[in-house]
Enzyme design. Structure first.
Site, PDB file in Angstrom:
ATOM      1  N   THR A  31     -72.467 -29.347 -58.531  1.00  0.00           N
ATOM      2  CA  THR A  31     -72.156 -30.203 -59.680  1.00  0.00           C
ATOM      3  C   THR A  31     -72.486 -29.555 -61.019  1.00  0.00           C
ATOM      4  OG1 THR A  31     -74.321 -31.267 -59.457  1.00  0.00           O
ATOM      5  CG2 THR A  31     -72.461 -32.327 -58.354  1.00  0.00           C
ATOM      6  N   GLY A  32     -73.053 -28.348 -61.023  1.00  0.00           N
ATOM      7  CA  GLY A  32     -73.414 -27.679 -62.266  1.00  0.00           C
ATOM      8  C   GLY A  32     -72.255 -26.910 -62.880  1.00  0.00           C
ATOM      9  N   ILE A  33     -72.518 -26.300 -64.028  1.00  0.00           N
ATOM     10  CA  ILE A  33     -71.474 -25.525 -64.716  1.00  0.00           C
ATOM     11  C   ILE A  33     -70.947 -24.422 -63.804  1.00  0.00           C
ATOM     12  CG2 ILE A  33     -70.968 -24.028 -66.682  1.00  0.00           C
ATOM     13  CD1 ILE A  33     -73.164 -25.401 -68.225  1.00  0.00           C
ATOM     14  N   ARG A  54     -78.135 -32.474 -55.017  1.00  0.00           N
ATOM     15  CA  ARG A  54     -79.216 -33.410 -54.706  1.00  0.00           C
ATOM     16  C   ARG A  54     -78.755 -34.851 -54.774  1.00  0.00           C
ATOM     17  NH1 ARG A  54     -84.716 -33.174 -58.152  1.00  0.00           N
ATOM     18  NH2 ARG A  54     -83.222 -33.724 -59.787  1.00  0.00           N
ATOM     19  N   TRP A  93     -81.073 -24.621 -60.209  1.00  0.00           N
ATOM     20  CA  TRP A  93     -82.524 -24.519 -60.391  1.00  0.00           C
ATOM     21  C   TRP A  93     -83.050 -25.869 -60.832  1.00  0.00           C
ATOM     22  CZ3 TRP A  93     -85.765 -23.892 -65.059  1.00  0.00           C
ATOM     23  CH2 TRP A  93     -85.109 -24.246 -66.250  1.00  0.00           C
ATOM     24  N   LYS A 133     -83.330 -14.343 -68.394  1.00  0.00           N
ATOM     25  CA  LYS A 133     -84.795 -14.445 -68.425  1.00  0.00           C
ATOM     26  C   LYS A 133     -85.422 -13.396 -67.519  1.00  0.00           C
ATOM     27  CE  LYS A 133     -85.173 -18.933 -67.625  1.00  0.00           C
ATOM     28  NZ  LYS A 133     -83.733 -19.351 -67.725  1.00  0.00           N
ATOM     29  N   TYR A 164     -87.373 -16.150 -61.254  1.00  0.00           N
ATOM     30  CA  TYR A 164     -86.279 -15.278 -60.838  1.00  0.00           C
ATOM     31  C   TYR A 164     -86.790 -14.159 -59.932  1.00  0.00           C
ATOM     32  CZ  TYR A 164     -83.209 -17.258 -64.505  1.00  0.00           C
ATOM     33  OH  TYR A 164     -82.436 -18.072 -65.293  1.00  0.00           O
TER      34      TYR A 164
END
Length: 375
Positions: A31-33, A54, A93, A133, A164
């Site tokens: 469901t994320g980008i 989730r 994440w 990051k 990471y």
């Protein structure tokens, strides 16, 4: 420590194992980008796709959905008992208050997922999406790190806790045990379509500009002088998706960490005008110091609700659409941030995406989907 330990231990590839009647992808974070764009492209290319999230099921009709909290190891095992992927794409994440907590929670999520699928005979490749990051350090260490640019994959890890790094090591260990190939993908800020994502700069800036247009507030770049003037880059979700699929199916990319950005470099002082013009708001002169969105927009909820009602937009709250904190973190950096793509080019990934169109294409879709008002 060698961050790429699989090269000498991995089972040799014949190339035959990559030829199957149909590839079966498990997209974690569908469901994320990143996950939404990836699942759509895989479906279009004829893959069988299962999406894991989730809470929310994918709105792509040809994606099978698995709803599970990856922090629950037993529930993850049960939810994936009948899922037999050839390829896993880990694109999610969970933000925590400290980097130590990020390491614990996000490490467990990947570990539990891999424990549930690594012994599948079908499994050939696992792709992990991390980010810059890796070179900058976690959010709480931004002010301490002074990385060399452009970022290159062979740069040493920084001496800070970083989830990471933990996730990479978990992936390497699992691959060594089970014999699948892996790839690690390091995008910069990802620009693309998703609603309810906590790291969504493109939608955040569209909401900010809309509020400025409707209220007469100045549409001012909210970040640091360094970011306003320095060279930088971003990652379109579509080019990230293309690299993910390429690396999962291209033997030359096996067991590699790969940067992924659009391929052009820009300065925010120019891009801010392009964004403002498209969204119908006059860019304000830069004040020479940060004016964080978390402060500017702290009382903007009722204003947004009024805009939604006025233009009959989709009834999303401002908290669902805008990630003020994340855009402040990206735009407020006091260091130069851009990425080298030479390694991918050498291996054969030659795709390019014009960054202005990354923003403008997204804004067009936000208007079509009635997330922001028409021009």
């Amino acid at each position: 420590m060698n961050p790429f330990p699989m090269d000498k231990n991995k089972k040799p590839s014949t190339g035959f194992e990559r030829e199957s009647p149909r590839k079966c992808a498990l997209v974690v974070g569908v469901t994320g980008i990143q996950g939404t764009t990836l699942a759509a492209r895989l479906i279009n290319q004829g893959w069988n796709v299962t999406g894991l999230a989730r809470r929310y099921q994918s709105d792509l009709p040809d994606v099978s959905s698995v709803l599970v909290d990856l922090n629950d190891a037993d529930a993850t095992q049960a939810a994936l008992a009948d899922v037999h992927p050839t390829h896993v794409f880990f694109t999610c994440w969970s933000r925590q208050a400290t980097e130590a907590e990020n390491c614990t929670v996000n490490g467990a999520m990947l570990r539990n997922l891999l424990a549930a699928v690594e012994n599948r005979k079908s499994l050939r490749h696992v792709a992990l999406v991390t980010g810059l990051k890796h070179y900058l350090g976690p959010f709480e260490a931004y002010a301490l790190s002074k990385p060399d640019t452009p970022f290159r994959e062979e740069q040493e890890r920084l001496p800070y806790e970083n989830f990471y790094y933990d996730q990479e090591d978990i992936l390497f260990e699992s691959a060594s045990r089970a014999g699948f190939s892996w790839s690690v993908h390091r995008p910069h800020t990802v620009i693309g379509w998703a609603i309810g994502n906590c790291m969504n700069m493109g939608v955040t800036l569209a909401v900010y500009a809309t509020i400025c247009r409707e209220t007469g507030r100045p549409f001012v770049f909210p970040g640091s002088p360094e970011q306003y003037e320095a060279a930088t880059d971003v990652t379109d979700a579509r080019i990230l998706t293309r690299q993910l699929i390429w690396a999962a199916t291209e033997p030359a990319a096996e067991n590699q960490a790969l940067n992924i950005v659009n391929g052009d470099i820009f300065r925010w002082r120019r891009m801010w005008t392009i964004i403002g013009n498209d969204l119908g708001v006059e860019p304000a002169p830069y004040p020479g110091e940060p004016t964080p969105l978390t402060e500017q927009m702290k009382d903007a909820g009722p204003i947004w609700d009024g805009i939604v009602e006025k233009y009959q937009l989709q009834p999303h709250s401002i908290e669902t659409l805008a990630s003020w904190w994340h855009s402040d973190a990206d735009l407020g950096r006091r260091i130069e941030t851009f990425t080298d793509m030479s390694k991918s080019r050498r291996l054969g990934f030659l795709d390019y995406q014009e960054t202005s169109n990354s923003f403008l294409n997204l804004f067009d879709r936000l208007r079509r989907e009635r997330i922001i008002p028409p021009r």
